[in-house]
Design an enzyme around this catalytic site. Structure first.
Site, mmCIF file in Angstrom:
data_model
loop_
_atom_site.group_PDB
_atom_site.id
_atom_site.type_symbol
_atom_site.label_atom_id
_atom_site.label_comp_id
_atom_site.label_asym_id
_atom_site.label_seq_id
_atom_site.Cartn_x
_atom_site.Cartn_y
_atom_site.Cartn_z
ATOM 1 N N SER A 15 0.793 -1.228 0.000
ATOM 2 C CA SER A 15 0.000 0.000 0.000
ATOM 3 C C SER A 15 0.825 1.277 0.000
ATOM 4 C CB SER A 15 -0.943 0.016 1.214
ATOM 5 O OG SER A 15 -0.196 0.040 2.430
ATOM 6 N N ARG A 16 2.121 1.182 0.349
ATOM 7 C CA ARG A 16 2.945 2.390 0.438
ATOM 8 C C ARG A 16 4.342 2.144 -0.115
ATOM 9 N NH1 ARG A 16 2.719 4.375 6.564
ATOM 10 N NH2 ARG A 16 3.048 2.171 6.968
ATOM 11 N N ASN A 92 7.769 -7.830 -0.080
ATOM 12 C CA ASN A 92 8.266 -6.471 0.098
ATOM 13 C C ASN A 92 8.091 -5.940 1.514
ATOM 14 O OD1 ASN A 92 8.804 -3.507 -0.719
ATOM 15 N ND2 ASN A 92 6.692 -3.457 0.015
ATOM 16 N N SER A 144 18.171 -5.793 0.884
ATOM 17 C CA SER A 144 18.826 -4.514 1.138
ATOM 18 C C SER A 144 20.329 -4.671 1.000
ATOM 19 C CB SER A 144 18.496 -4.023 2.552
ATOM 20 O OG SER A 144 19.273 -2.883 2.893
ATOM 21 N N TYR A 157 18.085 -5.327 11.637
ATOM 22 C CA TYR A 157 17.596 -5.140 10.265
ATOM 23 C C TYR A 157 18.565 -5.763 9.269
ATOM 24 C CZ TYR A 157 16.479 -2.830 5.856
ATOM 25 O OH TYR A 157 16.183 -2.581 4.531
ATOM 26 N N LYS A 161 17.807 -8.949 6.684
ATOM 27 C CA LYS A 161 17.942 -8.902 5.227
ATOM 28 C C LYS A 161 19.014 -9.867 4.734
ATOM 29 C CE LYS A 161 14.679 -5.971 4.414
ATOM 30 N NZ LYS A 161 13.470 -6.375 3.661
#
Length: 253
Positions: A15-16, A92, A144, A157, A161
């Protein structure tokens, strides 16, 4: 123009940001899109209205917490009812939260791993029966550059990834020849998630851009286009690859 007419695509975190740009790219190429989101119904509905207005295709939306197996099951049951198969899954959805090791926050770590790692694992496992009904099946994981070089103060994070990069390579072998699996690994991207360092202080943005050989921060669409390429027949002999889209800031190979 690239044609993906008849392709059925599910984009998590659609959605973003990168997810929304990816949904727009797929829809513009003729694909049918399911916009996954967690709780921002208003934003997802606005995007769905936009996509439907641009074509006569009946795109879908679905709310689910990707760390909840029951909700992931419900989402793919919905796909099975509506489409009968799935051609492409784009993993995503993700979070990027600071967590300095000296102040290690277990909740940040768990939330990061739940969304960035457990979510894609659950999604792929539940998508597989539907993907195996497709003649053009593929998975694209959004990872990433942090998963390759690390990232100070954001080690959970980076670790998440890195895990997804390893999973991409593992799944590419395990699911071949029927399902291709690749990853797009962005560097800095101008989205709501990175608004703090990129939009609030021009000096910070200038410093970041000075470290990128192409001297610009990517837009969400800069990442969406390679995702769509990897899902297309133009990439039919590509699997297990990590496509770095970072302006040259991290060079791997």
């Amino acid at each position: 123009m690239l044609s993906l007419a008849g392709l059925h695509v599910l984009v998590t975190g659609g959605s973003r940001g990168i997810g929304a740009a990816t949904c727009r790219r797929f829809a513009a190429a003729g694909a049918v899109v399911l916009v996954h989101y967690r709780d921002r119904h208003d934003i997802a509905e606005s995007l769905l209205t936009e996509l439907r207005a641009a074509s006569d295709v009946s795109h879908l939306r679905f709310a689910a917490d990707l760390a909840d197996p029951a909700q992931v099951d419900a989402m793919f049951a919905h796909v099975a009812r509506e489409w009968g198969r799935l051609d492409c899954l784009v993993n995503n959805a993700g979070v990027w939260e600071q967590d300095e090791l000296a102040r290690f926050d277990v909740e940040v770590y768990r939330r990061t791993m739940d969304i960035n790692v457990l979510g894609p694992f659950l999604a792929v496992a539940r998508a597989l029966p539907l993907l195996r009904l497709s003649q053009r099946a593929s998975i694209v994981n959004v990872t990433s550059t942090a998963g390759q070089r690390g990232e100070a103060d954001y080690s959970p994070y980076a670790a998440s990834k890195g895990a997804l990069i390893s999973a991409t390579k593992s799944w590419a072998v395990e699911l071949a020849p029927g399902v291709r699996v690749n990853s797009v690994a962005p560097g800095w991207v101008d989205t709501d998630m990175t608004a703090g360092p990129l939009r609030h202080d021009p000096g910070d943005r200038a410093r970041i851009e000075s470290q990128i050989p192409l001297r610009r921060v990517a837009t969400a669409d800069d990442i969406a286009a390679p995702i769509v390429f990897l899902a297309s027949d133009m990439a039919r002999h590509i699997t297990g690859e990590i496509l770095n889209v970072n302006g040259g800031s991290v060079l791997c190979g």
